[in-house]
Design a protein around this motif. Structure first.
Motif, PDB file in Angstrom:
ATOM      1  N   MET A 125       0.837  -1.179   0.000  1.00 34.97           N
ATOM      2  CA  MET A 125       0.000   0.000   0.000  1.00 34.97           C
ATOM      3  C   MET A 125       0.880   1.239   0.000  1.00 34.97           C
ATOM      4  O   MET A 125       1.910   1.287   0.658  1.00 34.97           O
ATOM      5  CB  MET A 125      -0.908  -0.010   1.228  1.00 34.97           C
ATOM      6  CG  MET A 125      -1.799   1.187   1.327  1.00 34.97           C
ATOM      7  SD  MET A 125      -2.840   1.103   2.790  1.00 34.97           S
ATOM      8  CE  MET A 125      -3.806   2.539   2.492  1.00 34.97           C
ATOM      9  N   ARG A 126       0.462   2.229  -0.718  1.00 37.03           N
ATOM     10  CA  ARG A 126       1.209   3.482  -0.834  1.00 37.03           C
ATOM     11  C   ARG A 126       0.990   4.341   0.414  1.00 37.03           C
ATOM     12  O   ARG A 126      -0.125   4.397   0.950  1.00 37.03           O
ATOM     13  CB  ARG A 126       0.697   4.215  -2.069  1.00 37.03           C
ATOM     14  CG  ARG A 126       1.527   5.390  -2.459  1.00 37.03           C
ATOM     15  CD  ARG A 126       1.102   5.877  -3.839  1.00 37.03           C
ATOM     16  NE  ARG A 126       1.938   6.992  -4.204  1.00 37.03           N
ATOM     17  CZ  ARG A 126       1.472   8.149  -4.655  1.00 37.03           C
ATOM     18  NH1 ARG A 126       0.187   8.298  -4.839  1.00 37.03           N
ATOM     19  NH2 ARG A 126       2.292   9.114  -4.952  1.00 37.03           N
ATOM     20  N   LEU A 127       2.035   5.015   0.855  1.00 41.27           N
ATOM     21  CA  LEU A 127       1.927   5.890   2.017  1.00 41.27           C
ATOM     22  C   LEU A 127       1.139   7.142   1.663  1.00 41.27           C
ATOM     23  O   LEU A 127       1.276   7.673   0.559  1.00 41.27           O
ATOM     24  CB  LEU A 127       3.317   6.294   2.509  1.00 41.27           C
ATOM     25  CG  LEU A 127       4.178   5.204   3.104  1.00 41.27           C
ATOM     26  CD1 LEU A 127       5.551   5.767   3.461  1.00 41.27           C
ATOM     27  CD2 LEU A 127       3.528   4.611   4.326  1.00 41.27           C
ATOM     28  N   PRO A 128       0.323   7.644   2.583  1.00 35.26           N
ATOM     29  CA  PRO A 128      -0.414   8.888   2.320  1.00 35.26           C
ATOM     30  C   PRO A 128       0.554  10.059   2.179  1.00 35.26           C
ATOM     31  O   PRO A 128       1.521  10.171   2.933  1.00 35.26           O
ATOM     32  CB  PRO A 128      -1.309   9.060   3.538  1.00 35.26           C
ATOM     33  CG  PRO A 128      -0.940   8.005   4.500  1.00 35.26           C
ATOM     34  CD  PRO A 128       0.000   7.061   3.861  1.00 35.26           C
ATOM     35  N   ARG A 129       0.290  10.914   1.219  1.00 35.44           N
ATOM     36  CA  ARG A 129       1.197  12.041   0.940  1.00 35.44           C
ATOM     37  C   ARG A 129       0.779  13.341   1.626  1.00 35.44           C
ATOM     38  O   ARG A 129       1.536  14.303   1.651  1.00 35.44           O
ATOM     39  CB  ARG A 129       1.256  12.304  -0.573  1.00 35.44           C
ATOM     40  CG  ARG A 129       1.726  11.108  -1.390  1.00 35.44           C
ATOM     41  CD  ARG A 129       3.185  10.848  -1.130  1.00 35.44           C
ATOM     42  NE  ARG A 129       3.771   9.968  -2.121  1.00 35.44           N
ATOM     43  CZ  ARG A 129       4.242   8.768  -1.849  1.00 35.44           C
ATOM     44  NH1 ARG A 129       4.181   8.290  -0.636  1.00 35.44           N
ATOM     45  NH2 ARG A 129       4.791   8.035  -2.785  1.00 35.44           N
ATOM     46  N   ASP A 130      -0.437  13.389   2.164  1.00 25.61           N
ATOM     47  CA  ASP A 130      -0.949  14.642   2.736  1.00 25.61           C
ATOM     48  C   ASP A 130      -1.231  14.516   4.225  1.00 25.61           C
ATOM     49  O   ASP A 130      -2.099  15.172   4.766  1.00 25.61           O
ATOM     50  CB  ASP A 130      -2.210  15.066   2.000  1.00 25.61           C
ATOM     51  CG  ASP A 130      -3.298  14.000   2.068  1.00 25.61           C
ATOM     52  OD1 ASP A 130      -3.003  12.866   2.484  1.00 25.61           O
ATOM     53  OD2 ASP A 130      -4.442  14.311   1.708  1.00 25.61           O
TER      54      ASP A 130
END
Length: 80
Positions: A1-6
């Motif tokens: 899963m991709r890490l949240p950027r915001d």
């Protein structure tokens, strides 16, 4: 899963409450979180908005090492 950027530091501190972390003190723009689950563990999180991706990755890696699990599993537990 991709890490949240915001993700902000405050948002991360709230998400970490799912794993038993609670804010024990604040010094300037940094939060100190502590958990007693699986032994005592402390984290320091900057209250930046947004957190830099490397900082977020390092914090999640530290949490994963404490719980003896993978970083991906920690991300799933926190953000899904």
């Amino acid at each position: 899963m991709r890490l949240p950027r915001d993700l902000s530091g405050s948002d991360l501190a709230q998400a970490l409450q799912k794993l038993g972390y609670s804010i024990t003190r604040q010094t300037g723009s940094h939060l100190r979180l502590t958990t007693q689950e699986h032994g005592q563990h402390h984290l320091t999180i900057p209250q930046h908005n947004p957190l830099r991706i490397g900082t977020l990755s390092a914090i999640l890696g530290d949490v994963a090492a404490h719980f003896k699990t993978s970083r991906e599993e920690v991300v799933q537990r926190l953000f899904e």
